[in-house]
Design a protein around this motif. Structure first.
Motif, PDB file in Angstrom:
ATOM      1  N   ALA A 138       0.919  -1.291  -0.179  1.00 26.46           N
ATOM      2  CA  ALA A 138       0.157  -0.069   0.005  1.00 26.46           C
ATOM      3  C   ALA A 138       1.014   1.317  -0.086  1.00 26.46           C
ATOM      4  O   ALA A 138       0.422   2.491   0.054  1.00 26.46           O
ATOM      5  N   GLY A 139       2.179   1.060   0.044  1.00 24.26           N
ATOM      6  CA  GLY A 139       3.055   2.321  -0.133  1.00 24.26           C
ATOM      7  C   GLY A 139       3.716   2.913   1.079  1.00 24.26           C
ATOM      8  O   GLY A 139       4.359   3.805   1.364  1.00 24.26           O
ATOM      9  N   ALA A 140       3.288   2.227   2.438  1.00 25.01           N
ATOM     10  CA  ALA A 140       3.887   2.708   3.790  1.00 25.01           C
ATOM     11  C   ALA A 140       5.491   2.354   3.668  1.00 25.01           C
ATOM     12  O   ALA A 140       5.850   1.235   3.304  1.00 25.01           O
ATOM     13  N   PRO A 141       6.284   3.206   4.054  1.00 20.85           N
ATOM     14  CA  PRO A 141       7.585   3.068   3.931  1.00 20.85           C
ATOM     15  C   PRO A 141       8.204   1.953   4.886  1.00 20.85           C
ATOM     16  O   PRO A 141       7.436   1.567   5.946  1.00 20.85           O
ATOM     17  N   ALA A 142       8.864   0.914   4.265  1.00 22.48           N
ATOM     18  CA  ALA A 142       9.098  -0.440   4.699  1.00 22.48           C
ATOM     19  C   ALA A 142      10.333  -0.543   5.530  1.00 22.48           C
ATOM     20  O   ALA A 142      11.378   0.195   5.504  1.00 22.48           O
ATOM     21  N   PHE A 143      10.372  -1.577   6.252  1.00 17.02           N
ATOM     22  CA  PHE A 143      11.478  -2.014   6.906  1.00 17.02           C
ATOM     23  C   PHE A 143      12.278  -3.318   6.176  1.00 17.02           C
ATOM     24  O   PHE A 143      11.404  -4.362   6.123  1.00 17.02           O
ATOM     25  N   TYR A 144      13.193  -3.136   5.589  1.00 17.06           N
ATOM     26  CA  TYR A 144      13.885  -3.860   4.760  1.00 17.06           C
ATOM     27  C   TYR A 144      14.815  -4.825   5.533  1.00 17.06           C
ATOM     28  O   TYR A 144      15.618  -4.603   6.168  1.00 17.06           O
ATOM     29  N   LEU A 145      14.475  -6.229   5.397  1.00 17.96           N
ATOM     30  CA  LEU A 145      15.384  -7.319   5.882  1.00 17.96           C
ATOM     31  C   LEU A 145      15.803  -8.182   4.697  1.00 17.96           C
ATOM     32  O   LEU A 145      14.999  -8.958   3.846  1.00 17.96           O
ATOM     33  N   SER A 146      17.045  -8.388   4.650  1.00 23.20           N
ATOM     34  CA  SER A 146      17.535  -9.550   3.691  1.00 23.20           C
ATOM     35  C   SER A 146      18.627 -10.193   4.009  1.00 23.20           C
ATOM     36  O   SER A 146      19.324  -9.931   5.088  1.00 23.20           O
ATOM     37  N   THR A 147      18.793 -11.450   3.483  1.00 21.41           N
ATOM     38  CA  THR A 147      19.795 -12.507   3.908  1.00 21.41           C
ATOM     39  C   THR A 147      20.124 -13.403   2.716  1.00 21.41           C
ATOM     40  O   THR A 147      19.605 -13.393   1.771  1.00 21.41           O
ATOM     41  N   GLY A 148      21.052 -14.177   2.991  1.00 22.03           N
ATOM     42  CA  GLY A 148      21.306 -15.461   2.044  1.00 22.03           C
ATOM     43  C   GLY A 148      22.152 -14.650   0.723  1.00 22.03           C
ATOM     44  O   GLY A 148      22.173 -15.292  -0.239  1.00 22.03           O
ATOM     45  N   VAL A 149      22.833 -13.720   1.125  1.00 21.29           N
ATOM     46  CA  VAL A 149      23.707 -13.278  -0.101  1.00 21.29           C
ATOM     47  C   VAL A 149      24.865 -14.297   0.046  1.00 21.29           C
ATOM     48  O   VAL A 149      25.385 -14.481  -1.502  1.00 21.29           O
ATOM     49  N   HIS A 150      25.424 -14.631   0.777  1.00 20.02           N
ATOM     50  CA  HIS A 150      26.651 -15.517   1.108  1.00 20.02           C
ATOM     51  C   HIS A 150      26.262 -16.785   1.507  1.00 20.02           C
ATOM     52  O   HIS A 150      25.507 -16.917   2.561  1.00 20.02           O
ATOM     53  N   GLY A 151      26.457 -17.998   0.652  1.00 21.78           N
ATOM     54  CA  GLY A 151      25.983 -19.197   0.941  1.00 21.78           C
ATOM     55  C   GLY A 151      26.642 -20.108   2.203  1.00 21.78           C
ATOM     56  O   GLY A 151      26.196 -21.078   2.565  1.00 21.78           O
ATOM     57  N   ASP A 152      27.859 -19.411   2.667  1.00 19.24           N
ATOM     58  CA  ASP A 152      28.343 -19.993   3.800  1.00 19.24           C
ATOM     59  C   ASP A 152      27.988 -19.407   4.957  1.00 19.24           C
ATOM     60  O   ASP A 152      28.533 -19.504   6.194  1.00 19.24           O
ATOM     61  N   GLU A 153      26.882 -18.629   5.018  1.00 11.52           N
ATOM     62  CA  GLU A 153      26.316 -18.033   6.324  1.00 11.52           C
ATOM     63  C   GLU A 153      24.721 -18.266   6.649  1.00 11.52           C
ATOM     64  O   GLU A 153      24.016 -17.502   6.677  1.00 11.52           O
ATOM     65  N   PRO A 154      24.772 -19.575   7.035  1.00 11.46           N
ATOM     66  CA  PRO A 154      23.325 -20.119   7.075  1.00 11.46           C
ATOM     67  C   PRO A 154      22.749 -19.610   8.402  1.00 11.46           C
ATOM     68  O   PRO A 154      21.376 -19.601   8.508  1.00 11.46           O
ATOM     69  N   GLY A 155      23.130 -19.147   9.300  1.00 16.67           N
ATOM     70  CA  GLY A 155      22.827 -18.682  10.746  1.00 16.67           C
ATOM     71  C   GLY A 155      21.876 -17.391  10.300  1.00 16.67           C
ATOM     72  O   GLY A 155      20.665 -17.240  11.055  1.00 16.67           O
ATOM     73  N   SER A 156      22.386 -16.447   9.373  1.00 13.12           N
ATOM     74  CA  SER A 156      21.460 -15.562   9.249  1.00 13.12           C
ATOM     75  C   SER A 156      20.191 -15.934   8.216  1.00 13.12           C
ATOM     76  O   SER A 156      19.045 -15.350   8.479  1.00 13.12           O
ATOM     77  N   MET A 157      20.427 -16.983   7.489  1.00  9.41           N
ATOM     78  CA  MET A 157      19.176 -17.309   6.805  1.00  9.41           C
ATOM     79  C   MET A 157      18.108 -18.011   7.663  1.00  9.41           C
ATOM     80  O   MET A 157      16.862 -17.516   7.638  1.00  9.41           O
ATOM     81  N   TRP A 158      18.455 -18.767   8.633  1.00  9.84           N
ATOM     82  CA  TRP A 158      17.760 -19.275   9.441  1.00  9.84           C
ATOM     83  C   TRP A 158      17.004 -18.410  10.494  1.00  9.84           C
ATOM     84  O   TRP A 158      15.961 -18.419  10.957  1.00  9.84           O
ATOM     85  N   GLY A 159      17.922 -17.464  10.910  1.00 11.98           N
ATOM     86  CA  GLY A 159      17.593 -16.373  12.038  1.00 11.98           C
ATOM     87  C   GLY A 159      16.530 -15.488  11.256  1.00 11.98           C
ATOM     88  O   GLY A 159      15.333 -15.303  11.825  1.00 11.98           O
ATOM     89  N   LEU A 160      16.530 -15.237  10.067  1.00 14.72           N
ATOM     90  CA  LEU A 160      15.409 -14.205   9.373  1.00 14.72           C
ATOM     91  C   LEU A 160      13.936 -15.260   9.181  1.00 14.72           C
ATOM     92  O   LEU A 160      12.848 -14.786   9.573  1.00 14.72           O
ATOM     93  N   LEU A 161      14.105 -16.554   8.847  1.00 15.00           N
ATOM     94  CA  LEU A 161      13.014 -17.325   8.881  1.00 15.00           C
ATOM     95  C   LEU A 161      12.409 -17.482  10.185  1.00 15.00           C
ATOM     96  O   LEU A 161      11.167 -17.290  10.119  1.00 15.00           O
ATOM     97  N   LEU A 162      13.083 -17.776  11.221  1.00 17.71           N
ATOM     98  CA  LEU A 162      12.476 -17.979  12.344  1.00 17.71           C
ATOM     99  C   LEU A 162      12.057 -16.811  13.252  1.00 17.71           C
ATOM    100  O   LEU A 162      11.012 -17.090  13.697  1.00 17.71           O
ATOM    101  N   TRP A 163      12.528 -15.703  13.051  1.00 15.90           N
ATOM    102  CA  TRP A 163      12.068 -14.406  13.208  1.00 15.90           C
ATOM    103  C   TRP A 163      10.722 -14.292  12.638  1.00 15.90           C
ATOM    104  O   TRP A 163       9.640 -13.785  13.453  1.00 15.90           O
TER     105      TRP A 163
END
Ligand code: ZN
Length: 252
Positions: free
Chosen positions: A52-77
């Motif tokens: 709807a256009g409200a300014p967003a909080f941007y969250l990204s991960t999984g840019v580097h494949g040897d960093e699974p802790g951040s990929m799982w952290g975002l999913l579980l959050w």
């Protein structure tokens, strides 16, 4: 926590994307496919409020494949915060490098470091990312990573304001992994886990996601790193706590 995540699951990208698809439905998010590589689609998700256009909080991960802790952290959050996703404005990029994650490599399927390519207009992935982010206003961006040299958690902060938000977040952060005590991290001056950049680093071969977002006007970008030699369970809980604390301090 480890019951949720047996160690052989650390790089199971099919499981991760299956759960994001469920989240998409339960939170009512819109998915945009940025690119498909070897049968794995890379998605950007936006919540109803973001749509709807409200300014967003941007969250990204999984840019580097040897960093699974951040990929799982975002999913579980995200799985713990479906009500927030239903209500507030978020842009989510849960896995930008699926083949690297499957293979446990920093580089992508081409052998390239995606995090030096966000400025490129002729890269199929980052040009699709540029189109997707271009029309979407942001409050702040958090890019989640891990570092095998780290001795604790740390944050790079890039902002258009003088006051440090990263310091306020780290002061309240209470994850199982403490902040990195070193005074130099990755060749840069650090204090109690915080690296603030006033000038953009000139030594980089190309643009990381956080710097490209900063240059495109994102008011605050934070890159959070957990130490990838520490236990996976502690890393993903630290990632979840950092996201929650950042949201509390910045507000959505
Ligand atoms: Zn990384």
């Amino acid at each position: 926590m480890m019951k949720l995540l047996p160690s052989h699951h650390a790089h199971n990208i099919r499981e991760v994307m299956r759960r994001w698809k469920l989240l998409q439905k339960s939170a009512g998010m819109r998915a945009t496919m940025l690119l498909t590589i070897e049968g794995h689609s890379i998605f950007g998700f936006e919540t109803q409020a973001a749509k709807a256009g409200a300014p967003a909080f941007y969250l990204s991960t999984g840019v580097h494949g040897d960093e699974p802790g951040s990929m799982w952290g975002l999913l579980l959050w995200a799985e713990k915060n479906i009500d927030k996703l239903q209500r507030d404005s978020f842009l989510l990029l849960p896995l930008l490098n699926p083949i690297g994650m499957r293979l446990n490599t920093r580089a992508d399927h081409r052998g390239l470091d995606i995090n030096r390519r966000f400025h490129l207009t002729d890269d199929p992935l980052t040009s699709a990312w540029q189109r997707w982010t271009a029309e979407r206003p942001m409050i702040a961006a958090v890019c989640l990573h891990e570092d095998y040299d780290a001795q604790g958690c740390y944050v790079y902060e890039l902002g258009h304001r003088q006051k440090s938000i990263g310091r306020a977040i780290l002061t309240r952060y209470d994850g199982p992994i403490a902040v990195d005590p070193r005074s130099r991290i990755d060749g840069q001056r650090a204090k109690d886990g915080l690296i603030r950049r006033n000038k953009l680093p000139m030594h980089l071969a190309g643009m990381p996601e956080a710097i490209e977002l900063h240059l495109r006007g994102c008011p605050l970008t934070l890159t959070f790193e957990t130490p990838s030699e520490f236990s996976l369970g502690d890393r993903l809980v630290s990632q979840m706590r950092f996201i929650s604390t950042a949201l509390e301090v910045i507000g959505t």
